[in-house]
Motif scaffolding. Sequence first.
Motif, PDB file in Angstrom:
ATOM      1  N   ASP A 129      29.865   0.933  33.769  1.00 49.32           N
ATOM      2  CA  ASP A 129      30.646   1.533  32.691  1.00 49.32           C
ATOM      3  C   ASP A 129      29.927   1.404  31.350  1.00 49.32           C
ATOM      4  OD1 ASP A 129      32.557   2.150  34.557  1.00 49.32           O
ATOM      5  OD2 ASP A 129      33.783   0.361  34.154  1.00 49.32           O
ATOM      6  N   GLU A 130      29.250   0.272  31.136  1.00 49.03           N
ATOM      7  CA  GLU A 130      28.510   0.106  29.883  1.00 49.03           C
ATOM      8  C   GLU A 130      27.367   1.111  29.792  1.00 49.03           C
ATOM      9  OE1 GLU A 130      29.237  -2.242  31.962  1.00 49.03           O
ATOM     10  OE2 GLU A 130      30.692  -3.509  30.887  1.00 49.03           O
ATOM     11  N   GLN A 131      26.684   1.355  30.906  1.00 52.19           N
ATOM     12  CA  GLN A 131      25.593   2.329  30.895  1.00 52.19           C
ATOM     13  C   GLN A 131      26.107   3.744  30.668  1.00 52.19           C
ATOM     14  OE1 GLN A 131      23.737   1.591  34.677  1.00 52.19           O
ATOM     15  NE2 GLN A 131      22.599  -0.207  33.938  1.00 52.19           N
ATOM     16  N   VAL A 132      27.301   4.050  31.175  1.00 44.25           N
ATOM     17  CA  VAL A 132      27.897   5.361  30.921  1.00 44.25           C
ATOM     18  C   VAL A 132      28.162   5.541  29.430  1.00 44.25           C
ATOM     19  CG1 VAL A 132      29.919   6.798  31.329  1.00 44.25           C
ATOM     20  CG2 VAL A 132      28.882   5.560  33.231  1.00 44.25           C
ATOM     21  N   VAL A 133      28.678   4.474  28.776  1.00 41.57           N
ATOM     22  CA  VAL A 133      28.941   4.535  27.336  1.00 41.57           C
ATOM     23  C   VAL A 133      27.639   4.754  26.565  1.00 41.57           C
ATOM     24  CG1 VAL A 133      29.777   3.228  25.350  1.00 41.57           C
ATOM     25  CG2 VAL A 133      31.027   3.148  27.521  1.00 41.57           C
ATOM     26  N   ASP A 134      26.573   4.055  26.962  1.00 39.92           N
ATOM     27  CA  ASP A 134      25.289   4.221  26.278  1.00 39.92           C
ATOM     28  C   ASP A 134      24.762   5.644  26.426  1.00 39.92           C
ATOM     29  OD1 ASP A 134      25.414   1.596  25.525  1.00 39.92           O
ATOM     30  OD2 ASP A 134      24.136   0.867  27.173  1.00 39.92           O
ATOM     31  N   CYS A 135      24.896   6.219  27.626  1.00 28.53           N
ATOM     32  CA  CYS A 135      24.432   7.592  27.840  1.00 28.53           C
ATOM     33  C   CYS A 135      25.229   8.585  27.003  1.00 28.53           C
ATOM     34  CB  CYS A 135      24.527   7.951  29.322  1.00 28.53           C
ATOM     35  SG  CYS A 135      23.400   7.017  30.392  1.00 28.53           S
ATOM     36  N   LYS A 136      26.536   8.351  26.902  1.00 25.35           N
ATOM     37  CA  LYS A 136      27.352   9.244  26.079  1.00 25.35           C
ATOM     38  C   LYS A 136      26.984   9.115  24.603  1.00 25.35           C
ATOM     39  CE  LYS A 136      31.410   9.507  29.114  1.00 25.35           C
ATOM     40  NZ  LYS A 136      32.865   9.278  29.234  1.00 25.35           N
ATOM     41  N   GLN A 137      26.695   7.894  24.161  1.00 21.96           N
ATOM     42  CA  GLN A 137      26.307   7.697  22.773  1.00 21.96           C
ATOM     43  C   GLN A 137      25.033   8.469  22.435  1.00 21.96           C
ATOM     44  OE1 GLN A 137      27.900   6.292  20.315  1.00 21.96           O
ATOM     45  NE2 GLN A 137      29.623   5.677  21.618  1.00 21.96           N
ATOM     46  N   VAL A 138      24.099   8.571  23.403  1.00 20.80           N
ATOM     47  CA  VAL A 138      22.876   9.349  23.181  1.00 20.80           C
ATOM     48  C   VAL A 138      23.222  10.822  22.983  1.00 20.80           C
ATOM     49  CG1 VAL A 138      20.717  10.113  24.227  1.00 20.80           C
ATOM     50  CG2 VAL A 138      21.403   7.731  24.411  1.00 20.80           C
ATOM     51  N   LYS A 150      30.611  11.588  35.059  1.00 19.67           N
ATOM     52  CA  LYS A 150      31.246  11.393  33.757  1.00 19.67           C
ATOM     53  C   LYS A 150      30.285  11.752  32.622  1.00 19.67           C
ATOM     54  CE  LYS A 150      34.454   7.731  35.206  1.00 19.67           C
ATOM     55  NZ  LYS A 150      34.841   6.308  35.007  1.00 19.67           N
ATOM     56  N   VAL A 151      29.052  11.337  32.759  1.00 21.68           N
ATOM     57  CA  VAL A 151      28.067  11.661  31.717  1.00 21.68           C
ATOM     58  C   VAL A 151      27.830  13.163  31.668  1.00 21.68           C
ATOM     59  CG1 VAL A 151      25.698  11.259  30.937  1.00 21.68           C
ATOM     60  CG2 VAL A 151      26.987   9.407  32.004  1.00 21.68           C
ATOM     61  N   TYR A 152      27.726  13.767  32.841  1.00 18.22           N
ATOM     62  CA  TYR A 152      27.487  15.209  32.893  1.00 18.22           C
ATOM     63  C   TYR A 152      28.669  15.981  32.300  1.00 18.22           C
ATOM     64  CZ  TYR A 152      26.392  19.792  34.885  1.00 18.22           C
ATOM     65  OH  TYR A 152      26.134  21.126  35.047  1.00 18.22           O
ATOM     66  N   GLU A 153      29.899  15.516  32.605  1.00 18.42           N
ATOM     67  CA  GLU A 153      31.082  16.192  32.065  1.00 18.42           C
ATOM     68  C   GLU A 153      31.210  15.975  30.561  1.00 18.42           C
ATOM     69  OE1 GLU A 153      34.233  14.650  34.390  1.00 18.42           O
ATOM     70  OE2 GLU A 153      33.977  16.097  36.030  1.00 18.42           O
ATOM     71  N   CYS A 154      30.727  14.859  30.066  1.00 17.66           N
ATOM     72  CA  CYS A 154      30.712  14.642  28.622  1.00 17.66           C
ATOM     73  C   CYS A 154      29.813  15.665  27.948  1.00 17.66           C
ATOM     74  CB  CYS A 154      30.247  13.224  28.314  1.00 17.66           C
ATOM     75  SG  CYS A 154      30.057  12.866  26.553  1.00 17.66           S
ATOM     76  N   TYR A 155      28.655  15.909  28.555  1.00 19.71           N
ATOM     77  CA  TYR A 155      27.762  16.939  27.997  1.00 19.71           C
ATOM     78  C   TYR A 155      28.438  18.312  28.037  1.00 19.71           C
ATOM     79  CZ  TYR A 155      24.180  20.527  28.053  1.00 19.71           C
ATOM     80  OH  TYR A 155      23.463  21.671  27.811  1.00 19.71           O
ATOM     81  N   LEU A 156      29.067  18.635  29.160  1.00 19.21           N
ATOM     82  CA  LEU A 156      29.726  19.937  29.276  1.00 19.21           C
ATOM     83  C   LEU A 156      30.865  20.069  28.277  1.00 19.21           C
ATOM     84  CD1 LEU A 156      29.864  20.323  33.177  1.00 19.21           C
ATOM     85  CD2 LEU A 156      28.233  21.352  31.604  1.00 19.21           C
ATOM     86  N   HIS A 157      31.605  18.981  28.051  1.00 16.97           N
ATOM     87  CA  HIS A 157      32.715  19.007  27.112  1.00 16.97           C
ATOM     88  C   HIS A 157      32.219  19.238  25.692  1.00 16.97           C
ATOM     89  CE1 HIS A 157      36.869  18.629  28.035  1.00 16.97           C
ATOM     90  NE2 HIS A 157      37.152  17.831  27.006  1.00 16.97           N
ATOM     91  N   CYS A 158      31.092  18.599  25.356  1.00 14.18           N
ATOM     92  CA  CYS A 158      30.549  18.763  24.013  1.00 14.18           C
ATOM     93  C   CYS A 158      30.050  20.179  23.771  1.00 14.18           C
ATOM     94  CB  CYS A 158      29.412  17.774  23.780  1.00 14.18           C
ATOM     95  SG  CYS A 158      29.954  16.055  23.662  1.00 14.18           S
ATOM     96  N   HIS A 159      29.665  20.857  24.833  1.00 12.44           N
ATOM     97  CA  HIS A 159      29.163  22.220  24.703  1.00 12.44           C
ATOM     98  C   HIS A 159      30.158  23.242  25.225  1.00 12.44           C
ATOM     99  CE1 HIS A 159      25.437  20.041  24.039  1.00 12.44           C
ATOM    100  NE2 HIS A 159      24.922  21.163  23.560  1.00 12.44           N
ATOM    101  N   ASN A 160      31.389  22.779  25.469  1.00 11.65           N
ATOM    102  CA  ASN A 160      32.467  23.702  25.815  1.00 11.65           C
ATOM    103  C   ASN A 160      32.126  24.534  27.042  1.00 11.65           C
ATOM    104  OD1 ASN A 160      35.045  24.491  25.350  1.00 11.65           O
ATOM    105  ND2 ASN A 160      34.532  26.093  23.892  1.00 11.65           N
TER     106      ASN A 160
END
Length: 670
Positions: free
Chosen positions: A473-482, A534-544
Amino acid sequence: MSVLSQKTVFVMDHTLAASSGVQLDMESFCKPRVTGGTSSLAHSSHYISVQPVVKSIWTCAVEAITEYCRIVWDTFPGSRFIALTSVGASAVERLNSWHQDQSLNAIMQLLMVLGPARPGTADLLSGCLSALHNLTEATPVQKQKTPPLINKGRIVVVTRLHSDDEAKLYYQKFCDLVSSVNRSVCDENLAIAHVQLVLLSFIGENEHSRVTTGNLSGGGSGVSGEVVEMQCGSSVAAKLCSLVVRHYNLASTTVTGIPMKEEQNASSSANYDVELFHPAEAHAATAGDSSIRSTRQDTDYPTVTLKWSTPRTNASQELHQCSTAFRITSVDVNSRPSSCLTNFLLNGRWVMLEMPKKTPTQHTKVMSHMLAAHGGDIYIHTLLTARTVLEDPPSISEGQGGKVTDYRIPDFAQLIRANVLAPYGKGGLELGRAQLDRHTKHWPITLSQTALFSLGPSIESLTKYIVQSELTDEQVVDCKQVIFSLLKMEVQGDSLNTSHVRTKGLKREDQYKAMWKELEVFLKEHNSSANHQKVYECYLHCHNKESSSGSFDGMSSTQDSVNIDQALEELDAAAVQSRRRNGGSSKRSHSTDSSHNGHKKRRSSYQPLGSSSNSKGGVSLLTMMMQKIKSTEDKSLQFAGRLKADNNVTKLYANFQKEKDKEDGSMRRK
């Protein structure tokens, strides 16, 4: 030595008595040389000129066969065997066997005893049957091996064909003979594993082609065949060289620039070329280099051109690092340049041969081969041109590729350290292979091929964690922060820190577009677990963009929405601070506002999320962003004149007019 060339039988049609049309000038044999001031016999009153002699097809065929045997025995003495079988109008005669003298003198003596051709009709199938029985007999080399080698061979039929149908008929009957001979093989003989039939058709110098040169099909797994047509005359030599090169896997080397004195004028010299035949393994190191290969006229095989290097007097006393050594033979053995080169080498001299070597920065020459004689035979030695273990490792600039600074050398060193194999018990090799596969799914070799990996430490945590098989979970947070930090850089209008070829000179929006596109590919290829998703969906969410797995689940959607909401608040605050910080300079403020407005315009062009999100009461990223922008604008101080305006019209300097009216009134009262 389980090759077709280990045994060859020539079946010669002794009825080829027809004229070839090739004339032999007898004057050159009868005319003596002129010495001093005495007159020659040719100018004597009693001299009778000799008329030219026309060769028969049999004579041209014999000359070709003897030259074929010379090249084979000079290159492979004692390891390649050739037998001759003569087929006349009435009988089939074996001229030699595998155990007799395999030399050119012995063959010439047998052909001389055989005599000229006699007209008639030859039974070539009987000659082929005799040749097949000859192939079942073991050679001295086969008898020395236990168990004996696989029995393969080649039968060359020298005749005169009239049509392609005749060639196909001979081939079909020959296949039946092979099956019959293999069924009748006794214990002392060897069955034929594979045999090749070569139909060598000779025609006159002025005759038109009768058959088509090419392979014959339909012989089964143990039989192959081909048809070769040779026209008597000057083209026989080129056809013969092509045939022997193909049959025995030979290569051609042309030694160019050989200094030699002129025969008529000893005071002057000229450069000559000599072509040599040798096994093809001598040029194995330069198999893919086409810059040193060329094709001579009337031939269909390439020749490697090597330049003569003037030998030193003590060259024979030096030790050279050689990898291979093979016997050679001259193509034109009777020419004066070939004879001089042969005598020069047989007298104990060594010749170094230069090969041009092309590098990315310069063109140099390297000593690649050496000619030397050992025990009366001349060899071509292949010198080692590569570096030894005692030398320094080569620089990357010496190899093929682009600029040295373009390669991801530090990243490659980290890739090697991360994938070092170590003992891990059962299944360790499979685990190591799987890890290497994950690390190299998307790994550009040069910086000019990537817009993502040239960003350096700003994305190091994401590229380090995503390639793992599982994420915490910590690594997921770090990837999202990037991802959020990259989005923040784009909102602030910062340029990407890339100076490579792919994005250099592009607009800021194009640079970010290339970077986001590569990041999406990188995340998609490593989407192997729930946390990766989760990281991939964060990217998709940021780019709609739509998630590949559909809509998020309830808990995950709420958490991600909160995270993105917080990230957008930080981005908006950073944008406001950037505008306030740059407000002192109108030019910089205008540039920043233009960048922000361009970013806002580009963001507003995104399409909202799918209907599945709206049906659940969710808010799209575009709506959230527009609300934040509007709230920021509402908090800004409005112009006082705009607040008091009547129908968007404000009278300027209203107080100034009131003061003026007041002064005028006071003047009237006085």
